[in-house]
Design an enzyme around this catalytic site. Structure first.
Site, PDB file in Angstrom:
ATOM      1  N   ASP A  16     -56.938  71.235  55.216  1.00  0.00           N
ATOM      2  CA  ASP A  16     -58.296  70.870  55.622  1.00  0.00           C
ATOM      3  C   ASP A  16     -58.415  69.363  55.859  1.00  0.00           C
ATOM      4  O   ASP A  16     -57.717  68.567  55.235  1.00  0.00           O
ATOM      5  CB  ASP A  16     -59.273  71.317  54.522  1.00  0.00           C
ATOM      6  CG  ASP A  16     -60.721  71.269  54.993  1.00  0.00           C
ATOM      7  OD1 ASP A  16     -60.951  71.277  56.216  1.00  0.00           O
ATOM      8  OD2 ASP A  16     -61.616  71.221  54.130  1.00  0.00           O
ATOM      9  N   ASN A  64     -62.557  80.741  62.494  1.00  0.00           N
ATOM     10  CA  ASN A  64     -62.354  79.591  63.381  1.00  0.00           C
ATOM     11  C   ASN A  64     -62.548  79.927  64.868  1.00  0.00           C
ATOM     12  O   ASN A  64     -62.732  79.026  65.689  1.00  0.00           O
ATOM     13  CB  ASN A  64     -60.963  78.961  63.187  1.00  0.00           C
ATOM     14  CG  ASN A  64     -60.826  78.160  61.913  1.00  0.00           C
ATOM     15  OD1 ASN A  64     -59.719  78.003  61.383  1.00  0.00           O
ATOM     16  ND2 ASN A  64     -61.925  77.629  61.383  1.00  0.00           N
TER      17      ASN A  64
HETATM   18  C1  FPP Z   1     -58.996  72.513  59.108  1.00  0.00           C
HETATM   19  O1  FPP Z   1     -59.443  71.201  59.349  1.00  0.00           O
HETATM   20  C2  FPP Z   1     -57.807  72.785  59.917  1.00  0.00           C
HETATM   21  C3  FPP Z   1     -57.740  73.721  60.896  1.00  0.00           C
HETATM   22  C4  FPP Z   1     -58.885  74.606  61.230  1.00  0.00           C
HETATM   23  C5  FPP Z   1     -56.538  73.905  61.738  1.00  0.00           C
HETATM   24  C6  FPP Z   1     -55.215  73.583  61.087  1.00  0.00           C
HETATM   25  C7  FPP Z   1     -54.222  73.338  62.163  1.00  0.00           C
HETATM   26  C8  FPP Z   1     -53.188  72.467  62.111  1.00  0.00           C
HETATM   27  C9  FPP Z   1     -52.830  71.723  60.921  1.00  0.00           C
HETATM   28  C10 FPP Z   1     -52.327  72.184  63.326  1.00  0.00           C
HETATM   29  C11 FPP Z   1     -51.734  73.350  64.001  1.00  0.00           C
HETATM   30  C12 FPP Z   1     -50.982  74.248  63.114  1.00  0.00           C
HETATM   31  C13 FPP Z   1     -49.646  74.435  63.114  1.00  0.00           C
HETATM   32  C14 FPP Z   1     -49.032  75.443  62.223  1.00  0.00           C
HETATM   33  C15 FPP Z   1     -48.752  73.689  63.990  1.00  0.00           C
HETATM   34  P1  FPP Z   1     -60.910  70.980  59.935  1.00  0.00           P
HETATM   35  O2  FPP Z   1     -60.791  70.924  61.416  1.00  0.00           O
HETATM   36  O3  FPP Z   1     -61.827  72.043  59.435  1.00  0.00           O
HETATM   37  O4  FPP Z   1     -61.270  69.584  59.350  1.00  0.00           O
HETATM   38  P2  FPP Z   1     -62.737  69.059  58.985  1.00  0.00           P
HETATM   39  O5  FPP Z   1     -63.215  69.876  57.801  1.00  0.00           O
HETATM   40  O6  FPP Z   1     -62.494  67.638  58.643  1.00  0.00           O
HETATM   41  O7  FPP Z   1     -63.605  69.237  60.199  1.00  0.00           O
END
Ligand code: FPP
Length: 259
Positions: A16, A64
């Site tokens: 996250d 998501n």
């Molecule tokens: C949550 O952070 C993260 C995600 C919804 C996506 C995770 C994806 C990756 C790490 C990259 C792609 C994956 C791979 C396996 C290559 P958020 O966007 O909710 O962060 P925030 O809470 O700060 O908005």
């Protein structure tokens, strides 16, 4: 690093904070995800080198899909790039790739390399890297319940045989070791529908840094924290000490027999 005997077998991570990492720097959210993909690479490499049996990463939740379309499209492209770029790393290091979640919903340009890499690494015995994609813990349990109900209706399973182990065997994580440690980055302290059944006895670690800043050093720190914890599985501390002494006695006996 701390005592290797106290290494978890299976670590799950809620990655996250990508969006906030980018926003704090005045950049687009997708750039946070891109930097987050670099963390995925570093943490996976370190986990393999340490000898973890399983690493499960929450890459895209069932919820998501409701994000802005350009973010979803950007994430799908990152996944597609990742699956192409990491192929040699998984092949050379005996890493088995798995996926849990409603992968049928993924677009073909992600699904095809995902299926191919899962098939090509199926025989690997090093570490299992599981990507949770279009994944929800509740949805996963509901799917298991549906299969159990179908088997009962078909006469293959008696209701009396449904216990916790039986339910576990219907979950997509059934081939993985029990989840020992769940890590969430970004300082938020919630589970967000991740591995709800599997985390029954997992240790929880909430880390303050954003996922793009979580690299192997941060993994080592969280593993040190885990190694210092006492896992009781519903027993008392005293019972655990007795059991440890008994198993130490057993290994003394084995040593005598060896001699
Ligand atoms: C949550 O952070 C993260 C995600 C919804 C996506 C995770 C994806 C990756 C790490 C990259 C792609 C994956 C791979 C396996 C290559 P958020 O966007 O909710 O962060 P925030 O809470 O700060 O908005």
């Amino acid at each position: 690093m701390s005592d290797p005997r106290r290494l978890p077998r299976h670590v799950g991570i809620i990655m996250d904070g990508n969006g906030r990492w980018a926003q704090l720097r005045g950049r687009d959210r997708i750039e946070g995800h891109r930097e987050g993909a670099r963390s995925v690479r570093d943490v996976t490499r370190a986990a393999r080198q340490l000898g973890l049996e399983a690493l499960t990463l929450y890459a895209f939740s069932a919820q998501n899909w409701a994000r802005p379309v350009e973010e979803v499209t950007g994430l799908m492209q990152l996944l597609c790039d990742y699956l192409h770029d990491e192929r040699p790393e998984l092949m050379d290091n005996q890493i088995r790739l798995e996926a849990i979640g409603d992968v049928e919903r993924l677009p073909p340009h992600v699904r095809a390399p995902l299926d191919a890499l899962r098939a090509d690494t199926a025989h690997h015995t090093g570490m299992t890297l599981t990507l949770a994609l279009s994944y929800g813990g509740r949805e996963s349990i509901a799917r298991a319940v549906r299969s159990i109900a179908a088997d009962v209706a078909a006469g293959k399973l008696a209701p009396a045989d449904i216990d916790a182990d039986r339910v576990s065997s219907y979950l997509p994580t059934s081939r993985l070791p029990p989840l020992d440690l769940l890590v969430r980055t970004s300082g938020e302290q919630r589970i967000s529908n991740f591995m709800l059944w599997e985390l029954a006895y997992a240790e929880l670690a909430f880390v303050d840094c954003m996922w793009p800043d979580f690299r192997r050093q941060q993994l080592y720190a969280v593993l040190d924290q885990y190694a210092a914890r006492e896992r009781r599985f519903g027993l008392t501390s005293h019972q655990l000490t007795e059991r440890a002494e008994l198993s130490a006695d057993d290994s003394d006996v084995e040593l005598h027999l060896d001699r």
